[in-house]
Structures are given as C-alpha cells and as structure tokens.
Write a protein that holds these residues in place. Structure first.
Motif, short mmCIF file in Angstrom:
data_model
loop_
_atom_site.label_atom_id
_atom_site.label_comp_id
_atom_site.label_asym_id
_atom_site.label_seq_id
_atom_site.Cartn_x
_atom_site.Cartn_y
_atom_site.Cartn_z
N VAL A 117 47.52 41.67 44.15
CA VAL A 117 48.56 42.66 43.86
C VAL A 117 47.93 44.05 43.74
N SER A 118 46.91 44.13 42.90
CA SER A 118 46.24 45.41 42.71
C SER A 118 44.86 45.17 42.12
N CYS A 119 44.02 46.18 42.21
CA CYS A 119 42.68 46.07 41.65
C CYS A 119 42.22 47.45 41.21
N ILE A 120 41.32 47.46 40.22
CA ILE A 120 40.87 48.72 39.65
C ILE A 120 39.37 48.66 39.42
N SER A 121 38.71 49.78 39.63
CA SER A 121 37.26 49.83 39.42
C SER A 121 36.95 49.77 37.94
N SER A 122 35.70 49.48 37.61
CA SER A 122 35.28 49.38 36.21
C SER A 122 35.49 50.70 35.48
#
Length: 127
Positions: free
Chosen positions: A49-54
């Motif tokens: 669905v979605s992803c985010i960097s650290s």
C-alpha cells in the motif's frame, strides 16, 4: 525481538476515513527501520500500500491509493500512521505494517525484504 502492533481498523462507509497506527514494542526504536503498510483482501495476495524511509522524508504509494492515503511516522513516539481518506469498498482487507532495519533516505517497498510483521488490523468499507 521487535514486535509491531497495528490499531485503528474498523467498519466505515464508502467515502469515510480511518487512521491506522503501527506501534513498536517497548524497548525498541523504529528510528532506523523502513516501514511498509500492506493489505490483504479475502482470497488475494498481500499487496503493498505504502512505504516510508527510516528518516520519514520519502514515501511511496500504490497507484490505487495515491491522493487518498498518507503515510507518516513519529519516531519520537515509535509509531507509524496511515491516514486513509475517501475509502472505497475495494480498500477492504486486513492491513499489516512491517519493518526492516534500513537506515536510509530511500523507502523500502519490496514485501519480501521485510522481516518484522504485525498481526494486522481489519478494515471494512461497506454501506
């Protein structure tokens, strides 16, 4: 071991909104982990669905949710969020958050790279 707990799912009418949360177990920090949200509809494969960097500065979204979903993170609270607006019946499914140790500016959106998964929270969009 890092454990993730999702919350915020429920039943909502089409056009409605929900905010999902993903919290890390105590004693662990998500600061260096890339996080992804995935969902699985009945009889279907789990999809990204979605992803985010650290660091939180970079996100990616599936085409089906662009402009409707927003992913964010609060590293001070060890929590990641998925704001879902204008929900559609096809958004129905179990939503999972996942984490992988990756201190980088780029997000990680490949499902097979993730090695920590929550138990999921159910989202049902129906009138």
């Amino acid at each position: 071991q890092l454990q993730l707990v999702e919350s915020g799912g429920g039943l909502v009418q089409p056009g409605g909104s929900l905010r999902l949360s993903c919290a890390a177990s105590s004693g662990f920090t998500l600061h260096y982990y890339a996080i992804g949200w995935f969902r699985q509809a009945p009889g279907m494969e789990r999809e990204g669905v979605s992803c985010i960097s650290s660091h939180g500065g970079s996100t990616n979204y599936a085409d089906s949710v662009k402009g409707r979903f927003t992913m964010s993170r609060d590293n001070a609270k060890n929590t990641v969020y998925l704001q879902m607006n204008s929900l559609k019946p096809e958004d129905t499914g179990i939503y999972y958050c996942a984490a992988v140790f990756q201190p980088a500016v780029q997000p990680m959106c490949e499902k097979l790279k993730y090695d920590h998964w929550g138990q999921g929270t159910r989202v049902t969009v129906s009138s």
